[in-house]
Motif scaffolding. Structure first.
Motif, short mmCIF file in Angstrom:
data_model
loop_
_atom_site.label_atom_id
_atom_site.label_comp_id
_atom_site.label_asym_id
_atom_site.label_seq_id
_atom_site.Cartn_x
_atom_site.Cartn_y
_atom_site.Cartn_z
N SER A 16 8.52 -7.20 10.98
CA SER A 16 8.29 -6.03 10.14
C SER A 16 9.24 -5.97 8.95
N GLN A 90 -1.64 -11.79 5.17
CA GLN A 90 -0.86 -10.55 5.09
C GLN A 90 -1.62 -9.40 5.75
N LYS A 94 -0.51 -7.29 9.19
CA LYS A 94 -0.28 -5.85 9.14
C LYS A 94 -1.16 -5.12 10.15
N GLU A 97 0.37 -5.68 13.50
CA GLU A 97 1.57 -4.87 13.71
C GLU A 97 1.21 -3.46 14.18
N ASP A 432 -3.26 -0.99 3.17
CA ASP A 432 -2.27 -1.85 2.53
C ASP A 432 -1.86 -1.26 1.17
N VAL A 440 3.25 -1.31 5.84
CA VAL A 440 1.86 -0.95 6.09
C VAL A 440 1.78 0.54 6.39
#
Length: 449
Positions: A16, A90, A94, A97, A432, A440
């Motif tokens: 992160s 990307q 995100k 996550e 995003d 994020v």
């Protein structure tokens, strides 16, 4: 593994903070500027009990998701962490996550996470940029972002993630400042005057505001130079001066005034007219913010008879669009200046069914007599104060919309709100807002059980 060791490492994830994650034996190693799939020689620069930090020494085999960074100073500048990562990856990371935080911290299994919202391009999205100003070792005027892990400036004449309409101004304005011989701030000595150059642009209107952040207002030829800039750049509608004479890293001071033109840009946001001052907090990525709001309104399915509380409302970015479809909206905000701007925007847009209260959410929310059908919370990265969560569980609004910039604190707070089956998670929408970085945002809709 010892500090200084040269090891071979394969990167399998990104954390992160934006660093690549690899494993050497039973120890995790974090390496900046890497991409999952990279095979590298890494020098161990620091060793902790549970992990190590490394630096790339040699690329053995690049990842298929590695790209050439779209920035000439990507290897130096600390403004972005993921310029070397393909944008599709990307977005995937995100989303993962958010999903993993909800599972590991919140204990939510089998939640459907919507495809992440994103713009047409991950470049040119920033509607506001603030550059520290300094001098090189040879005395040359510089403005840019700091080097990774330091306070050494990387001099920039353009930036690929800011709105590209701002790029022509940065280089030329630096030249004019140098020609005027203005005093430049030295952070280490707390001497000199000009500290930062701040640019703001209306994404839809194209209006630009330039602010000089200084320790003192007395610059030779200041008014004449500001007027010259207005004449030279048709999109520039104002040049402002912000005074910050305090030590430390805080950028903005308390006093801002226009020295040429006006102290705001006009902007439109989902059809509303807004006036944004230099220091106004406003979503940095206008297009994605509008897209997220449209999704939120679709999920809420407002009928026009709802009372909504918008906690942490700022300048009313979400308050005012919600008010157009609800019976009443109450905004809570700790900064009086933001409330003043929100009230002015409501008047400018002829929105009368809103009221704004000044104070912390944890102090104001428990004392509200109005019974809310929906409460929107958009707290800082640390998440909601426990008193806010307890108040929500006691007052039992029909729906809670939680907007977060930190998946970990989001998951923690959602777990508390859903204890004893008080609420259930109905919708999870990542967004995003900050391409080329690990940040994020996420909106989650909770419904009362």
């Amino acid at each position: 593994m010892q500090q200084g060791d040269l090891i071979e490492l394969t990167i399998h994830d990104l954390n992160s903070q934006g660093s690549g994650v690899g494993r050497y034996g039973n120890q995790v190693v974090f390496v900046p500027d890497t991409v999952p799939g990279d095979r590298l020689e890494v020098r161990i620069t620091r060793l902790k009990r549970q992990y190590g930090l490394g630096k790339i020494q040699r690329m053995l085999e690049p990842s298929g998701d590695r790209r050439r960074p779209p920035c000439i100073v990507a290897d130096k500048c600390g403004g972005c962490q993921w310029l070397q990562v393909e944008e599709s990856l990307q977005l995937e990371i995100k989303t993962k996550e958010v999903t993993q935080a909800l599972q590991r911290i919140g204990g939510f299994e089998d939640l459907k996470v919507e495809p992440i919202l994103h713009g047409s391009s991950g470049l040119g999205y920033r509607n506001k940029s603030t550059y520290p100003v300094g001098r090189s070792s040879t005395g040359q005027l510089q403005a840019g972002y700091y080097r990774k892990g330091s306070h050494q400036l990387v001099n920039l004449n353009q930036c690929p993630i800011q709105d590209q309409r701002l790029n022509p101004l940065l280089s030329d304005i630096k030249q004019d400042i140098a020609a005027n011989g203005w005093s430049i701030y030295n952070e280490a000595k707390h001497q000199g005057k000009l500290r930062h150059l701040a640019f703001r642009i209306g994404h839809h209107t194209g209006e630009i505001l330039l602010t000089l952040i200084t320790t003192a207002p007395d610059f030779p030829n200041l008014e004449e130079q500001a007027a010259s800039w207005l004449a030279e750049y048709p999109a520039l509608v104002g040049v402002c001066l912000n005074i910050n004479d305090r030590k430390g890293n805080m950028i903005w001071g308390r006093d801002t005034r226009a020295i040429a033109g006006r102290d705001y840009v006009n902007e439109t946001f989902v059809g509303l007219n807004l006036k944004l001052r230099p220091e106004t907090f406003f979503q940095i990525n206008t297009a994605v913010a509008e897209h997220l709001l449209e999704k939120i309104l679709g999920q809420l399915e407002l009928q026009g008879n709802e009372t909504i509380i918008d906690a942490y409302c700022g300048v009313g970015t979400f308050t005012l669009p919600l008010a157009q479809q609800a019976k009443q909206v109450i905004g809570i905000e700790v900064l009086p200046s933001s409330v003043q701007q929100a009230q002015a925007s409501a008047a400018d847009n002829h929105i009368e069914n809103v009221k704004f209260l000044v104070g912390t959410v944890e102090d104001v929310l428990p004392n509200l007599e109005d019974t809310a059908d929906i409460v929107l919370v958009d707290p800082p990265r640390k998440g909601c104060d426990r008193r806010v969560l307890d108040t929500l569980r006691q007052s039992r609004p029909r729906q809670i919309l939680y907007i977060s910039c930190n998946p970990a604190t989001l998951a923690r707070d959602l777990k508390i709100l859903c204890e004893a089956e008080a609420y259930t998670v109905e919708w999870v929408q990542p967004a995003d807002f900050f391409p080329q970085t690990p940040h994020v945002e996420c909106a989650v809709l909770l419904k009362m059980v």
